[in-house]
Design a protein around this motif. Structure first.
Motif, mmCIF file in Angstrom:
data_model
loop_
_atom_site.group_PDB
_atom_site.id
_atom_site.type_symbol
_atom_site.label_atom_id
_atom_site.label_comp_id
_atom_site.label_asym_id
_atom_site.label_seq_id
_atom_site.Cartn_x
_atom_site.Cartn_y
_atom_site.Cartn_z
ATOM 1 N N UNK A 122 1.010 -1.103 0.002
ATOM 2 C CA UNK A 122 -0.155 -0.017 -0.064
ATOM 3 C C UNK A 122 0.823 1.283 0.083
ATOM 4 N N UNK A 123 0.722 2.134 -1.175
ATOM 5 C CA UNK A 123 1.633 3.172 -1.273
ATOM 6 C C UNK A 123 0.943 4.286 -1.108
ATOM 7 N N UNK A 124 1.090 5.131 -0.145
ATOM 8 C CA UNK A 124 0.392 6.593 0.035
ATOM 9 C C UNK A 124 1.095 7.717 -0.213
ATOM 10 N N UNK A 125 0.790 8.486 -1.025
ATOM 11 C CA UNK A 125 1.323 9.749 -1.375
ATOM 12 C C UNK A 125 1.647 10.841 -0.048
ATOM 13 N N UNK A 126 2.795 11.311 0.028
ATOM 14 C CA UNK A 126 2.994 12.315 1.118
ATOM 15 C C UNK A 126 1.861 13.318 1.093
ATOM 16 N N UNK A 127 1.555 14.115 0.227
ATOM 17 C CA UNK A 127 0.535 15.036 0.524
ATOM 18 C C UNK A 127 -0.788 14.577 0.836
ATOM 19 N N UNK A 141 5.089 19.391 5.949
ATOM 20 C CA UNK A 141 6.665 19.353 5.905
ATOM 21 C C UNK A 141 7.306 18.522 6.866
ATOM 22 N N UNK A 142 6.410 18.440 8.072
ATOM 23 C CA UNK A 142 7.314 17.781 9.362
ATOM 24 C C UNK A 142 6.906 16.343 9.491
ATOM 25 N N UNK A 143 6.038 15.734 8.728
ATOM 26 C CA UNK A 143 5.575 14.448 8.776
ATOM 27 C C UNK A 143 6.624 13.299 8.599
ATOM 28 N N UNK A 144 6.763 12.527 9.764
ATOM 29 C CA UNK A 144 7.738 11.558 9.621
ATOM 30 C C UNK A 144 7.197 10.184 10.653
ATOM 31 N N UNK A 145 7.082 9.251 10.122
ATOM 32 C CA UNK A 145 6.670 8.163 10.920
ATOM 33 C C UNK A 145 7.849 7.233 11.137
ATOM 34 N N UNK A 146 7.418 6.601 12.442
ATOM 35 C CA UNK A 146 8.792 5.552 12.921
ATOM 36 C C UNK A 146 8.432 4.095 12.435
#
Length: 317
Positions: A122-127, A141-146
């Protein structure tokens, strides 16, 4: 308003040529140093992709050995294998895939090695993910998942149920663009439940390994501040007793868990007021959305934290 509908992605290819299959995948994923070898069974390859620019569902069947390096990606990719063996990363960061268990790809890229595998993606676009995360107060712009977190059973159940519904809908070639867009949103929501958002504003002390339990609770607050959260919830997330959690928050952050949650929510209110239209934004409604029901106490707490009253923040739009 544009009447143009999101373009639908639908692709399928297969091959019995090992080099051709390797080159196709390396091109599709901007890979580096990809090599492929035949295993004991006859080689075959099949690839499908369906969805739109916001989200795609992909399947890969590769009867052979494939390894290489995935370059950094702006998209968020969750994948799992239904058969075969697979590893991601190397050294201490090496992840051995478990059959049927989803794993978020490291966004910074990683080496990998797969053998005779059947993979779902499952590939989700950043925007698309940032749009949904923004509703929770996470700045674009600050979204990052662990990707190092091991999702719990509840998050896995939400993810699997969501993917099942998404798959049935997106695979239907007659599904409307509107319904397909809703599936993209559902995929983004399920992904945010599966992996915690890494906050860019974490205190440096929380990054120390010895404070990992408290970091889990803090990240949970930042990700779920829009939901009802109790101290007991945070203690369970951190795998600590209530007393140990309160002591740790006081020692590391100089405040209690409830006070920290209130501080985060007041920050979210401020963000909403700074982005709001003074002519149409209702301060009381924004406050209630973030859990502040008493107008007087809310205004006083807001002024204490931000040095001005909510109406003054809204006027500075």
């Amino acid at each position: 308003m544009s009447d143009q509908q999101p373009s639908r992605i639908q692709e399928a290819t297969q091959s019995t040529d090992l080099d051709e299959a390797r080159d196709f995948l390396a091109s599709a994923y901007a890979g580096q140093q990809w090599t492929a070898d035949q295993t004991r069974q006859p080689f075959s390859f099949r690839y499908t992709a369906v969805g739109d620019q916001a989200m795609t569902l992909r399947t890969i069947r590769f009867d052979g050995h494939l390894e290489g390096v995935m370059t950094p990606s702006e998209d968020f990719v969750v994948q799992w294998t239904n058969r075969g063996t697979a590893t991601i990363g190397s050294g201490e960061d090496r992840i051995v895939m478990e059959t049927g268990r989803p794993q978020l790809w490291p966004q910074q890229g990683a080496a990998f090695s797969y053998d005779d595998y059947d993979q779902r993606i499952v590939q989700v676009n950043r925007s698309a993910l940032e749009t949904v995360a923004g509703e929770r107060g996470i700045a674009p712009g600050s979204l990052r998942l662990d990707h190092t977190v091991r999702p719990d059973d509840r998050a896995l159940q939400v993810w699997r149920s969501s993917v099942q519904l998404i798959s049935h809908t997106v695979m239907d070639g007659h599904a409307s663009p509107l319904l397909q867009a809703e599936m993209g949103r559902l995929g983004a929501l399920a992904l945010l439940e599966l992996y915690p958002v890494v906050s860019a504003s974490l205190a440096p002390e929380l990054l120390l390994p010895k404070n990992g339990h408290v970091r889990l609770a803090v990240e949970y607050v930042h990700e779920h501040a829009h939901l009802p959260i109790t101290t007991s919830d945070l203690a369970q997330v951190a795998n600590l007793s209530l007393r140990a959690l309160q002591h740790a928050f006081q020692r590391i952050l100089g405040t209690s868990p409830n006070a920290y949650l209130r501080r985060v929510r007041l920050d979210r209110v401020r963000d909403a007021l700074l982005q709001g239209d003074p002519a149409t934004t209702n301060i009381a409604e924004v406050a209630r959305h973030w859990g502040f029901a008493h107008a007087g106490r809310f205004a006083a707490a807001y002024a204490e934290q931000h040095g001005e009253y909510p109406r003054e923040t809204l006027r500075r739009h």
